[in-house]
Design an enzyme around this catalytic site. Structure first.
Site, PDB file in Angstrom:
ATOM      1  N   ARG A  91     -14.781  -3.283   8.404  1.00 31.41           N
ATOM      2  CA  ARG A  91     -13.397  -2.729   9.312  1.00 31.41           C
ATOM      3  C   ARG A  91     -12.836  -1.529   9.827  1.00 31.41           C
ATOM      4  NH1 ARG A  91      -7.580  -4.935   6.242  1.00 31.41           N
ATOM      5  NH2 ARG A  91      -7.967  -3.099   5.452  1.00 31.41           N
ATOM      6  N   TYR A 109      -3.156  -3.698  14.739  1.00 33.95           N
ATOM      7  CA  TYR A 109      -4.840  -4.642  14.131  1.00 33.95           C
ATOM      8  C   TYR A 109      -4.246  -6.075  12.866  1.00 33.95           C
ATOM      9  CZ  TYR A 109      -5.152  -3.970   9.864  1.00 33.95           C
ATOM     10  OH  TYR A 109      -5.197  -3.569   8.045  1.00 33.95           O
ATOM     11  N   PHE A 201      -9.508   2.224   4.914  1.00 31.99           N
ATOM     12  CA  PHE A 201      -9.203   2.592   6.743  1.00 31.99           C
ATOM     13  C   PHE A 201      -7.271   3.219   6.460  1.00 31.99           C
ATOM     14  CE2 PHE A 201      -7.999   2.004  10.132  1.00 31.99           C
ATOM     15  CZ  PHE A 201      -8.051   3.083  10.918  1.00 31.99           C
ATOM     16  N   ASP A 202      -7.093   1.590   5.908  1.00 36.99           N
ATOM     17  CA  ASP A 202      -5.599   1.394   6.060  1.00 36.99           C
ATOM     18  C   ASP A 202      -4.720   2.932   5.401  1.00 36.99           C
ATOM     19  OD1 ASP A 202      -6.885  -1.283   6.759  1.00 36.99           O
ATOM     20  OD2 ASP A 202      -5.050  -1.645   7.115  1.00 36.99           O
ATOM     21  N   THR A 203      -5.805   3.051   3.731  1.00 38.64           N
ATOM     22  CA  THR A 203      -4.600   3.679   3.397  1.00 38.64           C
ATOM     23  C   THR A 203      -4.710   5.413   3.611  1.00 38.64           C
ATOM     24  OG1 THR A 203      -4.813   2.119   1.691  1.00 38.64           O
ATOM     25  CG2 THR A 203      -4.216   4.469   1.126  1.00 38.64           C
TER      26      THR A 203
END
Length: 424
Positions: A91, A109, A201-203
């Site tokens: 992702r 997103y 990835f988000d963190t």
């Protein structure tokens, strides 16, 4: 002579151009069943509620079912739906590639299951369009959020965000909600430095943005758990913890490009001027160590006095409780410089929660010692000392970044802010 840190430069509002204002990316992997209906719902919602130009980009990351064909049909059905096919799974990899290639001014997103109520989408992107903020995140843990999910996922989510606050001094409340947006100019600066290609990835993106001084806006969301989610909670949690350790090492060693990012963004960084040396950290570590040695000696003495009378586990409980209360009080004043009675009760209550963690470490060590050796003697002593060492590390991180975070000591009539690890 140390010059004062300049105030952060506010982001400029987006210019009115003919380019796409918003690009909403839907990363998918083997989502042939849910994709078509979700994209149609999203498209109808944006058409009705979003007053600017938009595009929906389906980012198919190496699906092995018919997801790619479904995405292509949707792109033919709607003129502002695009299908992108990536050869590798992940992702984070998909978002990084699509966002960097997009010509839109705001990049967002959301998860294909539409667990987050789409009513939160306009409030999510509005601060980025107006120039109020750089990054926006949906939060299931912010005040006003309404969440429906099982106790297991709730527990894992709250524990993960507590770990982020304790270890990385994160200021945002929900790192993993699949509902985020970022200004394209900010994304182009930060994304090349984001290493993770999966769920972390988000963190990583949020930590880098926050440390570089980017302004992060949170929107409480209505969120309903998808019971058919294919996410492996255990594997994801372990990968996230490895990512936290990597980022923590980078922050403490100065290996992350925080100063560079801050300069590029025109923001005041949260990082100190000297990489790897947060203000006051060395002094606090020394003082905490002094208090810790005294606490440990007192704990061992009480444990030894009580052990024969009430047994090892009860002796551990009483000794740890007494020394934990004293430890919190002394560290409050001596280590972290918090003066006065204001907040003392709350600090002790939070200190008791930290004590519970220490009890789990030492109690578990004792149980392990009794399982592999006869009770009493050196095995118990080694177990409680080892458990105490682990509890001490956890106690320092939690006291500094949670219990006493945001508190300060009075200097004359001014309030000197207390900060977390790596912050200034």
């Amino acid at each position: 002579m140390t010059l004062p840190t300049p105030p952060p430069t506010p982001p400029a509002p987006l210019a009115r151009t003919r380019t796409t204002v918003l690009d909403v990316v839907v990363p998918v992997y083997n989502e042939e069943r849910a994709l078509a209906s979700s994209v149609r719902v999203l498209h109808a919602n944006l058409t009705a509620r979003f007053p600017h130009s938009f595009r929906i980009t389906i980012a198919d990351n190496a699906s092995t079912d018919t997801t790619a064909q479904v995405a292509d049909r949707l792109a033919l059905e709607f003129g502002n739906v695009v299908a992108v096919h990536l050869p590798q799974k992940g992702r984070g990899r998909a978002l990084n590639a699509v966002w960097l290639a997009s010509d839109a001014q705001v990049l967002a997103y959301l998860d294909v299951d539409l667990s987050t109520d789409l009513a939160a989408l306009p409030p999510l992107v509005a601060p980025l369009i107006s120039g109020h903020s750089d990054v926006a995140i949906g939060s299931r843990l912010a005040r006003g959020a309404r969440v429906v999910r099982g106790p297991k996922r709730e527990f894992v989510s709250r524990c993960y965000n507590l770990v982020l606050r304790a270890s990385l001094s994160a200021g945002f409340t929900d790192a993993q909600c699949g509902f985020k947006a970022i200004r394209a100019d900010v994304a182009r600066r930060i994304l090349p430095h984001v290493q993770d290609t999966g769920w972390f990835f988000d963190t990583e993106l949020l930590v880098l943005a926050e440390r570089a001084g980017a302004r992060i806006h949170e929107v409480p969301v209505d969120w309903v758990d998808d019971p058919d989610s294919s996410v492996d909670i255990v594997a994801t949690a372990l990968a996230d913890l490895r990512g936290v350790a990597r980022l923590g090492k980078g922050l403490l060693s100065g290996g992350l490009p925080i100063a560079q990012l801050s300069a590029q963004l025109g923001r005041a960084p949260l990082e100190p001027a000297t990489p790897g040396a947060p203000p006051g950290l060395l002094r606090q570590l020394v003082r905490f160590a002094v208090v810790g040695v005294a606490s440990t000696l007192a704990y061992l003495l009480l444990f030894a006095l009580l052990r024969d009378g009430v047994g090892a586990q009860w002796a551990n409980l009483v000794a740890l409780l007494v020394t934990a209360v004293a430890n919190t009080s002394v560290n409050r004043r001596f280590t972290f410089g918090v003066r006065g009675k204001r907040g003392a009760g709350r600090h002790q209550l939070e200190g008791l929660l930290v004590f519970a963690l220490g009890l789990a470490f030492t109690g578990g060590a004792l149980a392990l010692a009794h399982g592999v050796a006869d009770p009493g003697g050196h095995a118990e002593l080694v177990a409680v000392v080892g458990g105490n060492l682990l509890a001490t590390v956890a106690r320092f991180l939690l006291l500094r970044n949670w219990v006493f975070r945001g508190n300060g000591k009075k200097v004359g009539n001014a309030e000197q802010p207390r900060v977390g690890v790596g912050a200034s």
